[in-house]
Motif scaffolding. Sequence first.
Motif, short mmCIF file in Angstrom:
data_model
loop_
_atom_site.label_atom_id
_atom_site.label_comp_id
_atom_site.label_asym_id
_atom_site.label_seq_id
_atom_site.Cartn_x
_atom_site.Cartn_y
_atom_site.Cartn_z
N ARG A 1 41.37 30.47 35.38
CA ARG A 1 41.57 29.06 35.07
C ARG A 1 40.30 28.23 35.32
N THR A 2 39.60 28.48 36.41
CA THR A 2 38.42 27.68 36.70
C THR A 2 37.34 27.89 35.65
N ARG B 1 30.37 44.07 45.01
CA ARG B 1 28.92 44.21 44.97
C ARG B 1 28.30 43.17 44.03
N SER B 2 28.97 42.90 42.93
CA SER B 2 28.43 41.93 41.97
C SER B 2 28.70 40.49 42.41
N ARG B 3 29.73 40.29 43.25
CA ARG B 3 30.05 38.94 43.73
C ARG B 3 30.19 38.99 45.25
N PRO B 4 29.08 39.12 45.97
CA PRO B 4 29.16 39.30 47.43
C PRO B 4 29.74 38.11 48.17
N ASP B 5 29.78 36.93 47.52
CA ASP B 5 30.38 35.78 48.21
C ASP B 5 31.88 35.97 48.45
N SER C 1 32.49 29.94 43.44
CA SER C 1 32.34 31.36 43.17
C SER C 1 32.28 31.63 41.67
N VAL C 2 33.10 30.95 40.89
CA VAL C 2 33.09 31.16 39.44
C VAL C 2 31.77 30.69 38.84
N VAL C 3 31.27 29.55 39.30
CA VAL C 3 29.98 29.07 38.79
C VAL C 3 28.89 30.09 39.06
N ARG C 4 28.89 30.63 40.27
CA ARG C 4 27.87 31.62 40.61
C ARG C 4 28.00 32.87 39.73
N ALA C 5 29.23 33.30 39.47
CA ALA C 5 29.42 34.48 38.62
C ALA C 5 28.99 34.19 37.19
#
Length: 867
Positions: free
Chosen positions: A127-128, A30-34, A55-59
């Motif tokens: 890691r990212t 829910r918090s990371r729908p991608d 995805s990490v950048v968006r989070a």
Amino acid sequence: MSTEEKSAAPRSLAEALRVRDDVSLAALLRSRPDLITPVPTDLTQLATRAGTRASVVRALERLDRFALQTAEALAVAPDPASYGELLALMGGDEQDPAVAAALPRAAALLREQALVWGADDRLRLVRTARELLAPSPQHPSPTGLGPTVREATAGMSPGRIQDILAAVGLPSTHDAVSAVSALGRLFADRRRMAALLAELPWESREVLDRLVWGPPYGQVTHDPAAHLRALLDRGLLLPTAPGTVVLPREVALHLRAGRAHRAPEPVPPQVEAAATHRPQVVDATAAGQALAALATVDELLKEWDEGGPTVLRAGGLSVRDLKRTAVALDVPEPVAAFWVELAYGAGLIASDGEAEERYAATPAYDEWRELPPAERWARLAGTWLTATRTPGVVGGRDAKDRTLSALGPNLDRSAAPEVRHRVLALLAGLPEGASPVAESVLARLRWERPLRGPQQQRATGAGAAREDDLRSRIARWTLSEAELLGVTGRGALAAPGRALIGALEAPRPATANDTAGPGGPGDKLPVHHHRTPPVTAPPTPAERAAATATAARLLAPLFPEPLDHVLLQADLTAVAPGPLERGLADVLGVLADVESKGGATVYRFTPGSVRRALDAGQSAADLHAFLARHSRTPVPQPLTYLIDDVARRHGRLRVGAASAYVRCDDDATLDEILADKRAAGLGLRRLAPTVLAAQADPAALLDGLRAIGFAPAAESAAGDVLIARADSHRTPPRAAPEPVPDGPPAPDDTLLAAAIRAVRAGDLASTTPRKPGPGDGEGGGESGMPGGSLPRTGAAETLATMQAAVLTGEALWIGYVNAEGAASQRVIAPIRVEGGFVTAYDHTADEVRTYPLHRVTGVAELADDAG
């Protein structure tokens, strides 16, 4: 840690996800729908996707300031780090109690979003995220810390390292690795470091003070001064390039008393109240603004009723047309852009799509006008709240340095709905009737979505800082637009506005267990128990409709009843002391010109306005009856005379198409026209005593004669008077513009449940151990894992194994290729085999299915301990 605990500790993010329960996985998705766009095949693929750069950048962009500071601290901590080490970096030697109290929530949030995994004694940042947040010469860490001693001495000669050991009083070692370790231990020892720093001259300590909070890099000459040489000899500054030195991380942490950040911000700044008003005053003010908003939109649409401005070739309104619209609405140009965009977003105006394309009202406008006023307002307010088109950027420049025009392209800002929702929610958190200090609202928003500086530009590109600045501007625009629209009154959130966001602030079910971190055994913080704040998801269409209906219901009693009368005055004006009934307002808008607006609207009667009403088909008797019926005061004599005088002259002259002609029963009137020098440009000549011919077309002839002072009427080819009522111009049916989503849409509960079931089923199929078959290689049977390859067996062996499984009730692992050619692996329990099909309970899909045997690539028995 015991051997049993070590074996239970997750060794990868995929293993950490595998021990989570469904509630915890739902919170992550829910918090990371991608992560479920599309749905991953198993938990290994989910973990891989959660570690991708985008995805990490968006989070990271969605973390609050303290959670981001926690992630930044982990990026400069040892990998892995214990919770105690993290607490020391965040709280320092003094152990700030506010930091200690807030850290479990931040750590739980990072775990929930799969940015951190591992037990509390082995916390690992993915890691990212570490690559994005860790310091480097090109991109210093947001903490201001530099590289460790080991990293800074990587290219240094062994002899130089031994010289540093001798300078700080350490014995020499046999190799560079042990020498660096010894130097690192010295710098991490507070007592010995204090003694080492006490030996330095004050000039050297002053240099360290300048570098301690970053940036940690400095410049030195080829022959540094004595106080710099003292630092270089002792390794307190280490060279990284010719002429460049860096303050090692261990030294900086000692000077900072162990803190990774200069000013940790564990508590969000409070939104301050600037003033407090009585709620009744706020609601009444907001209702007045809402009425004014409806009148403004209605006036805009009437202005464009017969067809509005032309559409630019690149789309949108020209600067000149926006200025004309602002003059017509008597508002500044930015406010005019707001009303135009609001009407466009609500689907009330659009381009007509014709060859000479222009803007006009849509059929939806006629439907909107039929609604009660409160429902009309609710539709506008709901549109504003969810729209991504941002009128505040009109007049600015896009990436290609082109001017952004109202109704044009490139006005969408996907963050706008979220910012509007959050600003109104912060206002709702104040005491009822309190208006906020604007800067405190902006400070709170910056804490919730902080500016991230160098690492954000590194992650998202050079335009990131501008986008974050845009968030603050959208917040300022939200405060002013909410006041214009009547969502707020005197800066405070009104009751209808509070209802409008009620569905947005309703919390979803809890997204984590009562411990500080979601996960399984060994994935809990030991003593800091709390509940992770629930995730607030965008409202569903049904929730949004319910919220707008509630807002309309609360607003309706605040609106005054429409009036069926006006007050006529002797100075040829009429005063409407409140909103008028629609029919009365429409007729009065034709018969008179609006002179001033506000709480009371003043209309002025002029010869031109009366003629406009006569041109629209009204007679003098109709106008007298209308005024007598709707005036609470006697009809003034000057107004009666004005109507009669204009009506007496109206239509005495008749203009038709010859190219054009004028006819009149009174030849003296025609003589007067011919003698008037102002009529020379019309090209008039007498054809008969009562007829004049003109070179001008009928429309120009009508305008010319009216400019001279006559009141001609147009007539048809049959000689009948034409009613000069322009037809309303409407576009074909048009859909309102759709908001541009800020990333993938948030999944609903049904999608989440289906996605989790599919991921777990796929994970079961990919990780279930099987017995090695005759075709397996030497390495395949030891682990018993399929490793992603499909089983391969002959048709006879497949059939025999299936039939045996029906008798024994055992589960099998099969490879299957569907009609589209997509291959998958499944765990099934065969029920019957007949007619070339196998019917089985599919553990992967959690249902009974039938598969054609010719599409099964192979079959393998599960290992005895597969359960």
